[in-house]
Design an enzyme around this catalytic site. Structure first.
Site, PDB file in Angstrom:
ATOM      1  N   ASP A  74       7.109 -14.724 -62.492  1.00  0.00           N
ATOM      2  CA  ASP A  74       7.932 -14.614 -61.282  1.00  0.00           C
ATOM      3  C   ASP A  74       7.658 -13.287 -60.570  1.00  0.00           C
ATOM      4  OD1 ASP A  74       9.216 -13.329 -63.514  1.00  0.00           O
ATOM      5  OD2 ASP A  74      11.069 -13.208 -62.366  1.00  0.00           O
ATOM      6  N   GLU A 132      11.883 -12.819 -65.041  1.00  0.00           N
ATOM      7  CA  GLU A 132      11.921 -11.451 -65.558  1.00  0.00           C
ATOM      8  C   GLU A 132      12.555 -10.511 -64.553  1.00  0.00           C
ATOM      9  OE1 GLU A 132      10.698  -7.325 -66.374  1.00  0.00           O
ATOM     10  OE2 GLU A 132      10.213  -8.493 -64.589  1.00  0.00           O
TER      11      GLU A 132
HETATM   12 ZN   LIG Z   1       7.016  -6.920 -64.005  1.00  0.00          ZN
END
Ligand SMILES: [Zn+2]
Length: 359
Positions: A74, A132
């Site tokens: 992401d 994340e």
């Molecule tokens: Zn990162």
């Protein structure tokens, strides 16, 4: 069927461009996860497992060592910086655009080598995970460790977050505490009837000023600690002697200390004062004394330095797996509108990991 498909045998910079141009802002990773899953699934040497938008691809060669190599797929929101472009910046060729640094160049290196290394010298678990860049409770690696813990077993881990292509070992831990002082309220015209809690807080600041920053060597790297007041509050009105003051203190501690060690240390520093821990995350040991790390450094001849910020290497550390950060791109360019990664670093990371895993 995914809308696009990836050829993992292609040039790693081309591969970086291809996966950057599939927008995958956190919570929108599905399209990219689909093409990654499809691309990895054609290789008979990989056992591919998917959990949500996280994909794990493992070799099962019965090697005596297993390494985990991980990256998140992401990105933070796009800021008019897609599709990617090749640009010359300060005389050096860069790949410009969202995700090039954080961290699809690292992910492209993983993908390229996952396809190529049919007979690596260690078994490898390639991890591509979602979420994340958002709240830690959503983190795809955290979810994998709860749903499929057997897939996260290994002896050593590399997180391909940007480090400008040098080895950054482990990370410092972090703890926040509130230290409070109490007094007695009174009208400020008759202050002697009260006891001033803000004046009492001077004791907290004095102890912070006296605190000597420690440098702690852990597995051959020197970590700088810090202890700082980051917030202060107290008082209710301009004519009232305050009966309460609070200083929030952030302690960044070396990865050789556990959260309990850090708390015990702070209780000692602030002995006699009211201390409350509000949040804490353990650091991660760099593990540079581990055979896998020693062979990594030997194979690549790369420089090593400590990582101060907290990263997902701490998740590996919590699983008992020493971990390092190693990936292309300057971490200071992560999340920037002009995010861009030197092309040479993408190739050098590819070459370093290939050398280490095939030596
Ligand atoms: Zn990162």
């Amino acid at each position: 069927m995914p809308a696009q498909s990836l050829n993992l045998a292609t040039d790693v910079v081309e591969l970086t461009r291809a996966i950057c141009d599939i927008e995958s802002v956190s919570a929108n990773e599905k399209a990219l996860a689909d093409v990654i899953e499809e691309a990895l699934s054609v290789y008979p040497h990989l056992e591919v497992t998917r959990d949500g938008d996280a994909i794990v691809a493992r070799t099962n060669l019965g090697r005596d060592r297993r390494v985990l190599i991980a990256g998140h797929i992401d990105t933070v929101p796009v800021a008019n910086n897609l599709p990617t472009e090749l640009r010359e910046i300060n005389g050096e060729e860069h790949l410009w655009g969202r995700g090039t640094v954080d961290m699809k160049a690292g992910v492209a290196v993983q993908l390229k080598l996952a396809g190529e290394l049919v007979e690596p010298n260690s078994d490898i678990t390639w991890i591509f995970y979602d979420h994340e860049e958002v709240d830690a409770s959503l983190n795809g690696m955290g979810r994998l460790s709860r749903n499929l813990p057997e897939l996260l077993k290994g002896d050593f881990a590399v997180l391909c977050e940007p480090t400008s292509a040098i080895i950054e070992g482990g990370c410092n831990g972090t703890m926040r505490i509130e230290v409070e002082t109490f007094g007695v309220k009174a009208h400020s015209a008759r202050a002697w009837m009260g006891q001033n809690a803000i004046h009492g807080a001077a004791e907290i600041l004095n102890r912070l000023n006296q605190f000597q920053t420690q440098e702690v060597e852990v597995d051959g790297l020197v970590y700088k600690e810090s202890l700082n007041a980051v917030l202060i509050s107290g008082g209710i009105a301009t004519n009232v002697i305050p009966d309460h003051a609070k200083v929030t203190v952030n302690y960044r501690f070396a990865p050789s200390k556990s959260v309990a060690d850090a708390e015990a240390h702070l209780r000692e520093v602030f002995a006699g004062l009211a201390v409350k821990v509000t949040d804490a995350s353990a650091g991660a040991r760099p593990g540079l004394d581990q055979p896998a790390a020693i062979s990594f450094i030997a194979a690549t001849g790369l420089e090593t330095r400590p990582k101060y910020g907290w990263t997902d290497v701490a998740r590996f550390s919590a699983l008992g797996i020493p971990a390092i950060n190693f990936g292309p791109g300057d971490p200071n360019k992560a999340h920037a509108d002009d995010e861009s990664c030197p092309v040479a670093q993408i190739y050098s990371c590819e070459e370093a990991l290939r050398k280490w895993l095939s030596a």
